[in-house]
Motif scaffolding. Structure first.
Motif, mmCIF file in Angstrom:
data_model
loop_
_atom_site.group_PDB
_atom_site.id
_atom_site.type_symbol
_atom_site.label_atom_id
_atom_site.label_comp_id
_atom_site.label_asym_id
_atom_site.label_seq_id
_atom_site.Cartn_x
_atom_site.Cartn_y
_atom_site.Cartn_z
ATOM 1 N N MET A 1 -5.963 10.992 2.776
ATOM 2 C CA MET A 1 -6.498 10.572 4.078
ATOM 3 C C MET A 1 -7.969 10.964 4.210
ATOM 4 S SD MET A 1 -3.477 11.066 6.918
ATOM 5 C CE MET A 1 -3.097 12.761 6.521
ATOM 6 N N ARG A 2 -8.321 12.120 3.686
ATOM 7 C CA ARG A 2 -9.727 12.545 3.724
ATOM 8 C C ARG A 2 -10.591 11.605 2.898
ATOM 9 N NH1 ARG A 2 -12.066 18.117 1.044
ATOM 10 N NH2 ARG A 2 -14.289 17.588 1.256
ATOM 11 N N LEU A 3 -10.090 11.226 1.697
ATOM 12 C CA LEU A 3 -10.836 10.315 0.839
ATOM 13 C C LEU A 3 -11.007 8.955 1.515
ATOM 14 C CD1 LEU A 3 -12.191 9.816 -1.921
ATOM 15 C CD2 LEU A 3 -9.940 9.153 -2.816
ATOM 16 N N GLU A 4 -9.927 8.459 2.138
ATOM 17 C CA GLU A 4 -10.005 7.177 2.840
ATOM 18 C C GLU A 4 -11.007 7.238 3.984
ATOM 19 O OE1 GLU A 4 -5.622 5.142 2.261
ATOM 20 O OE2 GLU A 4 -5.816 6.743 3.749
ATOM 21 N N ARG B 1 1.500 2.830 2.792
ATOM 22 C CA ARG B 1 2.610 3.778 2.750
ATOM 23 C C ARG B 1 3.888 3.013 3.045
ATOM 24 N NH1 ARG B 1 -2.776 5.502 3.240
ATOM 25 N NH2 ARG B 1 -2.945 7.794 3.178
ATOM 26 N N THR B 2 4.798 2.942 2.092
ATOM 27 C CA THR B 2 6.051 2.211 2.269
ATOM 28 C C THR B 2 7.220 3.134 1.983
ATOM 29 O OG1 THR B 2 6.295 1.463 -0.018
ATOM 30 C CG2 THR B 2 4.847 0.154 1.410
ATOM 31 N N SER B 3 8.410 2.651 2.292
ATOM 32 C CA SER B 3 9.611 3.451 2.027
ATOM 33 C C SER B 3 9.848 3.611 0.532
ATOM 34 C CB SER B 3 10.829 2.786 2.682
ATOM 35 O OG SER B 3 11.006 1.463 2.178
ATOM 36 N N LYS B 4 9.266 2.716 -0.266
ATOM 37 C CA LYS B 4 9.445 2.779 -1.722
ATOM 38 C C LYS B 4 8.335 3.567 -2.417
ATOM 39 C CE LYS B 4 12.039 -1.547 -2.041
ATOM 40 N NZ LYS B 4 12.137 -2.890 -2.670
ATOM 41 N N GLY B 5 7.334 3.984 -1.665
ATOM 42 C CA GLY B 5 6.270 4.764 -2.267
ATOM 43 C C GLY B 5 4.900 4.346 -1.790
ATOM 44 N N ALA B 6 3.898 4.735 -2.548
ATOM 45 C CA ALA B 6 2.499 4.436 -2.220
ATOM 46 C C ALA B 6 2.043 3.239 -3.044
ATOM 47 C CB ALA B 6 1.621 5.645 -2.493
ATOM 48 N N VAL B 7 1.593 2.187 -2.369
ATOM 49 C CA VAL B 7 1.153 0.972 -3.029
ATOM 50 C C VAL B 7 -0.348 0.803 -2.796
ATOM 51 C CG1 VAL B 7 1.423 -1.529 -3.204
ATOM 52 C CG2 VAL B 7 3.420 -0.090 -2.676
ATOM 53 N N LEU B 8 -1.078 0.571 -3.857
ATOM 54 C CA LEU B 8 -2.527 0.429 -3.746
ATOM 55 C C LEU B 8 -2.896 -0.849 -2.999
ATOM 56 C CD1 LEU B 8 -3.591 1.489 -7.351
ATOM 57 C CD2 LEU B 8 -4.335 2.629 -5.260
ATOM 58 N N THR B 9 -3.854 -0.724 -2.113
ATOM 59 C CA THR B 9 -4.455 -1.903 -1.502
ATOM 60 C C THR B 9 -5.388 -2.554 -2.517
ATOM 61 O OG1 THR B 9 -6.351 -0.674 -0.664
ATOM 62 C CG2 THR B 9 -4.391 -0.768 0.758
ATOM 63 N N VAL C 1 -3.871 10.552 -9.664
ATOM 64 C CA VAL C 1 -2.482 10.911 -9.952
ATOM 65 C C VAL C 1 -1.523 10.169 -9.023
ATOM 66 C CG1 VAL C 1 -0.826 12.812 -10.072
ATOM 67 C CG2 VAL C 1 -3.166 13.158 -10.865
ATOM 68 N N VAL C 2 -1.875 10.036 -7.753
ATOM 69 C CA VAL C 2 -1.029 9.289 -6.810
ATOM 70 C C VAL C 2 -0.941 7.824 -7.244
ATOM 71 C CG1 VAL C 2 -0.786 8.467 -4.427
ATOM 72 C CG2 VAL C 2 -1.518 10.819 -4.864
ATOM 73 N N SER C 3 -2.077 7.260 -7.625
ATOM 74 C CA SER C 3 -2.100 5.859 -8.054
ATOM 75 C C SER C 3 -1.240 5.654 -9.292
ATOM 76 C CB SER C 3 -3.534 5.420 -8.349
ATOM 77 O OG SER C 3 -4.365 5.576 -7.223
ATOM 78 N N LYS C 4 -1.329 6.567 -10.226
ATOM 79 C CA LYS C 4 -0.573 6.468 -11.478
ATOM 80 C C LYS C 4 0.932 6.537 -11.222
ATOM 81 C CE LYS C 4 -0.488 10.083 -14.046
ATOM 82 N NZ LYS C 4 -0.881 11.204 -14.935
ATOM 83 N N ASN C 5 1.345 7.377 -10.262
ATOM 84 C CA ASN C 5 2.772 7.587 -9.985
ATOM 85 C C ASN C 5 3.305 6.685 -8.877
ATOM 86 O OD1 ASN C 5 3.751 10.078 -11.634
ATOM 87 N ND2 ASN C 5 1.755 10.709 -10.836
ATOM 88 N N SER C 6 2.394 6.070 -8.111
ATOM 89 C CA SER C 6 2.791 5.273 -6.936
ATOM 90 C C SER C 6 3.686 6.097 -6.017
ATOM 91 C CB SER C 6 3.524 3.980 -7.355
ATOM 92 O OG SER C 6 2.675 3.165 -8.127
ATOM 93 N N SER C 7 3.376 7.391 -5.923
ATOM 94 C CA SER C 7 4.221 8.287 -5.136
ATOM 95 C C SER C 7 3.464 9.548 -4.772
ATOM 96 C CB SER C 7 5.486 8.651 -5.929
ATOM 97 O OG SER C 7 6.194 9.710 -5.314
ATOM 98 N N PHE C 8 3.521 9.899 -3.487
ATOM 99 C CA PHE C 8 2.895 11.158 -3.043
ATOM 100 C C PHE C 8 3.713 12.354 -3.520
ATOM 101 C CE2 PHE C 8 0.936 8.136 -0.217
ATOM 102 C CZ PHE C 8 -0.332 8.633 -0.021
ATOM 103 N N SER C 9 5.034 12.218 -3.501
ATOM 104 C CA SER C 9 5.887 13.354 -3.873
ATOM 105 C C SER C 9 5.781 13.658 -5.374
ATOM 106 C CB SER C 9 7.341 13.075 -3.481
ATOM 107 O OG SER C 9 7.822 11.915 -4.144
#
Length: 299
Positions: A39-42, A52-60, A13-21
């Motif tokens: 963080m636990r998964l990582e 983690r960026t100011s614009k959201g979550a970007v996949l490595t 879900v985070v990947s799909k939305n590119s956002s934690f919020s």
């Protein structure tokens, strides 16, 4: 493999939305709980999955590779759940029934019509046979349920009587005078007789009754279907043994006439049967219940 699939669901879900919020809103979780799960998964994978960026979550790059597999896997799980749900609600499924021609035509058809109207997504397969053949179909797994002439003596098969029927004799206009009185078995046996073939349960039931009374049955005609038996009687070829309940239309129309015995043949039953040690699918279970709920075992 990670035991907790919830972590993968959150990652998806985070990947799909590119956002934690936004993921937190969709999952009805706090943003902190979503962040801790990632963080636990990582940590368990020993890989960084997001920047983690100011614009959201970007996949490595590692996160992108994992997302391709996780997104596909979760999609397959959802398809599986939807298919299970469809089976439960009978949007799909398969119902295989073993039944003879006569019972199918005069007893089963209304149940099939009602079931198909309610559950058009369920595939119906009808396998024709005698009671002996239907028992064999059940034991070999070729059908889920059988509608048969009873009795059936098999410890592995559950049987529910659903309709009592009466074997009787009919004839056409040329034998009409016989319908105006009752006949002894001895007198009946002097007439040209029309019966089903001796492999049918219905034929054997009547034949056994006559044997118990001390009479040997020797029909002039032995036919493969009840419709033919009735037709032969209608054109005055003899006196036919039929099931009264399934011949009532022709009796009411006076196409044929009932010939009654001084000692009527005891009633017998038609029933629904299935293997005791096999779980019924949702489609089969609902079909069986629809028949058992309306069973008519009147004397």
């Amino acid at each position: 493999m990670i035991g907790n699939l919830d972590l993968y669901r959150i990652f998806n879900v985070v990947s799909k939305n590119s956002s934690f919020s936004q993921a937190a809103q969709e999952l009805y979780m706090t943003q902190s709980a979503v962040s801790q799960a990632i963080m636990r998964l990582e940590k368990e994978l020993d890989q960084q999955l997001f920047y983690r960026t100011s614009k959201g979550a970007v996949l490595t790059n590692e996160g992108k590779m994992l997302y391709e597999h996780i997104h596909s896997a979760i999609g397959m799980i959802q398809v599986g759940e939807e298919k299970l749900s469809a089976l439960k609600t009978l949007e799909t499924g398969h119902l295989r029934i073993g039944v003879g021609d006569t019972i199918s035509r005069y007893y089963l058809l209304p149940y099939l019509e009602e079931f198909h109207e309610k559950y058009p997504g369920v595939k119906l397969t009808i396998l024709n046979g005698t009671t002996t053949e239907i028992v064999r179909y059940l034991r070999s797994g070729q059908v889920d349920v059988g509608i048969c002439n009873l009795p059936i003596e098999d410890e592995q098969i559950h049987v529910t009587q659903t309709l009592k029927v009466h074997d009787t004799f009919i004839a056409g206009e040329a034998f009409r005078d016989l319908s105006e009185r009752t006949l002894s078995i001895e007198e009946l046996l002097t007439q040209p007789l029309i019966f089903l073939e001796n492999k049918s349960n219905a034929r054997r039931y009547v034949e056994n009754y006559f044997t118990q009374k001390g009479y040997q049955l020797a029909p002039d005609f032995e036919l493969g279907s009840s419709d033919l038996v009735l037709d032969f009687a209608r054109i005055n070829l003899g006196v036919a043994c039929v099931i009264r309940e399934f011949s009532q239309y022709h009796l009411d129309k006076k196409v044929v006439f009932e010939i009654r015995l001084e000692e009527p043949i005891p009633s017998r039953a038609i029933g629904i049967c299935y293997l005791k040690n096999v779980s019924l699918s949702p489609a089969v279970k609902i079909f069986v219940e629809s028949i058992e709920a309306e069973k008519n075992v009147k004397g």
